[in-house]
Design a protein around this motif. Structure first.
Motif, PDB file in Angstrom:
ATOM      1  N   ILE A  90       0.870  -1.178   0.000  1.00 42.54           N
ATOM      2  CA  ILE A  90       0.000   0.000   0.000  1.00 42.54           C
ATOM      3  C   ILE A  90       0.905   1.225   0.000  1.00 42.54           C
ATOM      4  CG2 ILE A  90      -1.821   1.247   1.220  1.00 42.54           C
ATOM      5  CD1 ILE A  90      -2.456  -1.483   2.621  1.00 42.54           C
ATOM      6  N   HIS A  91       0.647   2.150  -0.907  1.00 44.62           N
ATOM      7  CA  HIS A  91       1.486   3.344  -1.066  1.00 44.62           C
ATOM      8  C   HIS A  91       1.218   4.321   0.085  1.00 44.62           C
ATOM      9  CE1 HIS A  91       2.696   6.973  -3.735  1.00 44.62           C
ATOM     10  NE2 HIS A  91       3.725   6.527  -3.030  1.00 44.62           N
ATOM     11  N   GLU A  92       2.073   4.267   1.102  1.00 42.38           N
ATOM     12  CA  GLU A  92       1.891   5.083   2.312  1.00 42.38           C
ATOM     13  C   GLU A  92       2.970   6.139   2.507  1.00 42.38           C
ATOM     14  OE1 GLU A  92       1.647   2.166   5.427  1.00 42.38           O
ATOM     15  OE2 GLU A  92      -0.453   1.715   4.966  1.00 42.38           O
ATOM     16  N   GLY A  93       3.996   6.138   1.658  1.00 41.60           N
ATOM     17  CA  GLY A  93       5.070   7.113   1.776  1.00 41.60           C
ATOM     18  C   GLY A  93       5.542   7.535   0.401  1.00 41.60           C
ATOM     19  N   GLU A  94       6.307   8.616   0.336  1.00 46.33           N
ATOM     20  CA  GLU A  94       6.798   9.133  -0.941  1.00 46.33           C
ATOM     21  C   GLU A  94       7.620   8.063  -1.652  1.00 46.33           C
ATOM     22  OE1 GLU A  94       9.620  10.607  -3.706  1.00 46.33           O
ATOM     23  OE2 GLU A  94      10.253  10.067  -1.700  1.00 46.33           O
ATOM     24  N   PHE A  95       7.379   7.939  -2.964  1.00 45.37           N
ATOM     25  CA  PHE A  95       8.123   6.991  -3.789  1.00 45.37           C
ATOM     26  C   PHE A  95       8.380   7.607  -5.147  1.00 45.37           C
ATOM     27  CE2 PHE A  95       8.094   3.528  -6.965  1.00 45.37           C
ATOM     28  CZ  PHE A  95       9.233   2.859  -6.554  1.00 45.37           C
ATOM     29  N   THR A 101      -0.501   7.794  -1.992  1.00 44.28           N
ATOM     30  CA  THR A 101      -1.845   7.778  -2.568  1.00 44.28           C
ATOM     31  C   THR A 101      -2.791   6.882  -1.784  1.00 44.28           C
ATOM     32  OG1 THR A 101      -1.319   5.904  -4.003  1.00 44.28           O
ATOM     33  CG2 THR A 101      -0.937   8.129  -4.896  1.00 44.28           C
ATOM     34  N   GLY A 102      -2.249   6.020  -0.931  1.00 47.39           N
ATOM     35  CA  GLY A 102      -3.067   5.067  -0.198  1.00 47.39           C
ATOM     36  C   GLY A 102      -3.542   3.910  -1.062  1.00 47.39           C
ATOM     37  N   ARG A 103      -3.105   3.866  -2.314  1.00 42.63           N
ATOM     38  CA  ARG A 103      -3.536   2.805  -3.230  1.00 42.63           C
ATOM     39  C   ARG A 103      -2.726   1.525  -3.011  1.00 42.63           C
ATOM     40  NH1 ARG A 103      -4.631   5.419  -9.176  1.00 42.63           N
ATOM     41  NH2 ARG A 103      -6.033   7.063  -8.483  1.00 42.63           N
ATOM     42  N   GLU A 104      -3.410   0.409  -3.205  1.00 39.64           N
ATOM     43  CA  GLU A 104      -2.753  -0.890  -3.163  1.00 39.64           C
ATOM     44  C   GLU A 104      -2.184  -1.206  -4.539  1.00 39.64           C
ATOM     45  OE1 GLU A 104      -5.131  -4.063  -1.575  1.00 39.64           O
ATOM     46  OE2 GLU A 104      -5.930  -2.773   0.013  1.00 39.64           O
ATOM     47  N   PHE A 105      -1.133  -2.022  -4.563  1.00 39.77           N
ATOM     48  CA  PHE A 105      -0.567  -2.448  -5.840  1.00 39.77           C
ATOM     49  C   PHE A 105      -0.182  -3.917  -5.766  1.00 39.77           C
ATOM     50  CE2 PHE A 105       3.214  -1.541  -3.444  1.00 39.77           C
ATOM     51  CZ  PHE A 105       4.106  -2.512  -3.857  1.00 39.77           C
ATOM     52  N   GLU A 106      -0.082  -4.502  -6.951  1.00 41.46           N
ATOM     53  CA  GLU A 106       0.423  -5.867  -7.113  1.00 41.46           C
ATOM     54  C   GLU A 106       1.089  -5.925  -8.476  1.00 41.46           C
ATOM     55  OE1 GLU A 106      -1.500 -10.128  -8.034  1.00 41.46           O
ATOM     56  OE2 GLU A 106      -2.046  -9.325  -6.050  1.00 41.46           O
ATOM     57  N   VAL A 107       2.399  -6.182  -8.480  1.00 46.39           N
ATOM     58  CA  VAL A 107       3.152  -6.233  -9.734  1.00 46.39           C
ATOM     59  C   VAL A 107       4.120  -7.411  -9.731  1.00 46.39           C
ATOM     60  CG1 VAL A 107       3.021  -3.751 -10.202  1.00 46.39           C
ATOM     61  CG2 VAL A 107       4.955  -4.655  -8.905  1.00 46.39           C
ATOM     62  N   ASP A 128       7.988  -4.598 -12.422  1.00 45.10           N
ATOM     63  CA  ASP A 128       7.120  -3.949 -13.415  1.00 45.10           C
ATOM     64  C   ASP A 128       6.863  -2.520 -12.927  1.00 45.10           C
ATOM     65  OD1 ASP A 128       5.196  -3.064 -15.152  1.00 45.10           O
ATOM     66  OD2 ASP A 128       3.701  -4.577 -14.607  1.00 45.10           O
ATOM     67  N   THR A 129       7.847  -1.668 -13.129  1.00 46.63           N
ATOM     68  CA  THR A 129       7.778  -0.287 -12.638  1.00 46.63           C
ATOM     69  C   THR A 129       6.646   0.490 -13.295  1.00 46.63           C
ATOM     70  OG1 THR A 129      10.174  -0.388 -12.312  1.00 46.63           O
ATOM     71  CG2 THR A 129       9.146   1.777 -12.175  1.00 46.63           C
ATOM     72  N   LEU A 130       6.436   0.309 -14.597  1.00 46.09           N
ATOM     73  CA  LEU A 130       5.338   1.001 -15.269  1.00 46.09           C
ATOM     74  C   LEU A 130       4.002   0.576 -14.667  1.00 46.09           C
ATOM     75  CD1 LEU A 130       4.164   2.873 -17.394  1.00 46.09           C
ATOM     76  CD2 LEU A 130       4.304   0.972 -19.036  1.00 46.09           C
ATOM     77  N   GLY A 131       3.808  -0.720 -14.485  1.00 44.50           N
ATOM     78  CA  GLY A 131       2.575  -1.213 -13.866  1.00 44.50           C
ATOM     79  C   GLY A 131       2.382  -0.653 -12.466  1.00 44.50           C
ATOM     80  N   LEU A 132       3.462  -0.560 -11.712  1.00 46.11           N
ATOM     81  CA  LEU A 132       3.392   0.004 -10.359  1.00 46.11           C
ATOM     82  C   LEU A 132       2.947   1.457 -10.408  1.00 46.11           C
ATOM     83  CD1 LEU A 132       3.932   0.059  -7.303  1.00 46.11           C
ATOM     84  CD2 LEU A 132       6.345   0.492  -7.843  1.00 46.11           C
ATOM     85  N   LEU A 136      -0.504   3.198  -8.961  1.00 45.97           N
ATOM     86  CA  LEU A 136      -0.460   4.293  -7.982  1.00 45.97           C
ATOM     87  C   LEU A 136      -1.140   5.550  -8.516  1.00 45.97           C
ATOM     88  CD1 LEU A 136       3.174   3.990  -6.570  1.00 45.97           C
ATOM     89  CD2 LEU A 136       1.069   2.910  -5.742  1.00 45.97           C
ATOM     90  N   GLY A 137      -1.473   5.554  -9.812  1.00 49.68           N
ATOM     91  CA  GLY A 137      -2.100   6.719 -10.422  1.00 49.68           C
ATOM     92  C   GLY A 137      -1.113   7.791 -10.814  1.00 49.68           C
ATOM     93  N   ALA A 138       0.176   7.464 -10.839  1.00 45.08           N
ATOM     94  CA  ALA A 138       1.216   8.444 -11.170  1.00 45.08           C
ATOM     95  C   ALA A 138       1.351   8.641 -12.670  1.00 45.08           C
ATOM     96  CB  ALA A 138       2.554   8.010 -10.569  1.00 45.08           C
ATOM     97  N   VAL A 139       1.006   7.628 -13.459  1.00 42.97           N
ATOM     98  CA  VAL A 139       1.036   7.719 -14.917  1.00 42.97           C
ATOM     99  C   VAL A 139      -0.235   7.076 -15.466  1.00 42.97           C
ATOM    100  CG1 VAL A 139       3.569   7.712 -15.108  1.00 42.97           C
ATOM    101  CG2 VAL A 139       2.328   5.572 -15.248  1.00 42.97           C
ATOM    102  N   ASP A 140      -0.683   7.570 -16.611  1.00 44.83           N
ATOM    103  CA  ASP A 140      -1.855   6.991 -17.261  1.00 44.83           C
ATOM    104  C   ASP A 140      -1.461   5.797 -18.097  1.00 44.83           C
ATOM    105  OD1 ASP A 140      -3.631   8.911 -16.252  1.00 44.83           O
ATOM    106  OD2 ASP A 140      -3.153  10.309 -17.890  1.00 44.83           O
TER     107      ASP A 140
END
Length: 144
Positions: A90-95, A101-107, A128-132, A136-140
């Protein structure tokens, strides 16, 4: 003293990084399983030495709460172990400049580990950095 290891021993050693260090948060295990001058190659740069590798893992565990690295497949040949790993958190700190964002990820993640003398001496990590970043909503996603 020369230390020789079998493919099975190498696979067990390589698995300790995602399982004990990344998932369990046992950062101290790095000193036990990695050579002092270990080199870790990843899209986020190169970490040289145990201290730099420790800082990298601590940073990831700070950025992603509930971080886990599940080993899905392992192939060991000679001094190299290849693993297919699933990363979750879960995105809880700056990356990478992205605020939490508080979003969950799985890559997916591919890891090649080279072992010498019973220690991890080099790792090549390809998540899979692009998928991550998309999750996270950082890229479309392309085409959206």
């Amino acid at each position: 003293m020369v230390v020789t290891t079998t493919r099975e021993e190498n696979a067990r050693l390589a698995r300790r990084f995602p399982e004990d260090v990344a998932t369990e948060g046992r950062i101290d295990v790095i000193d036990e399983i990695c050579a002092e001058d270990v080199v870790d190659h990843s899209p986020f740069g190169e970490a040289r030495g145990r201290e730099a590798l420790t800082e990298r893992i601590e940073s990831l565990r700070t950025a992603f709460g509930g971080f886990s690295a599940t080993v899905e497949d392992v192939v060991s040949e000679g001094d190299t172990v290849a693993m297919r790993v699933t990363l979750r958190g879960i995105h809880e700190g700056e990356f990478m400049g992205v605020e939490p964002t508080g979003r969950e990820f799985e890559v997916g993640n591919m890891v090649f580990t080279r072992i010498d003398g019973g220690k991890i001496v080099e790792r090549w990590v390809q998540p899979d950095t692009l998928g991550l970043l998309q999750q996270l909503g950082a890229v479309d996603r392309p085409g959206t």
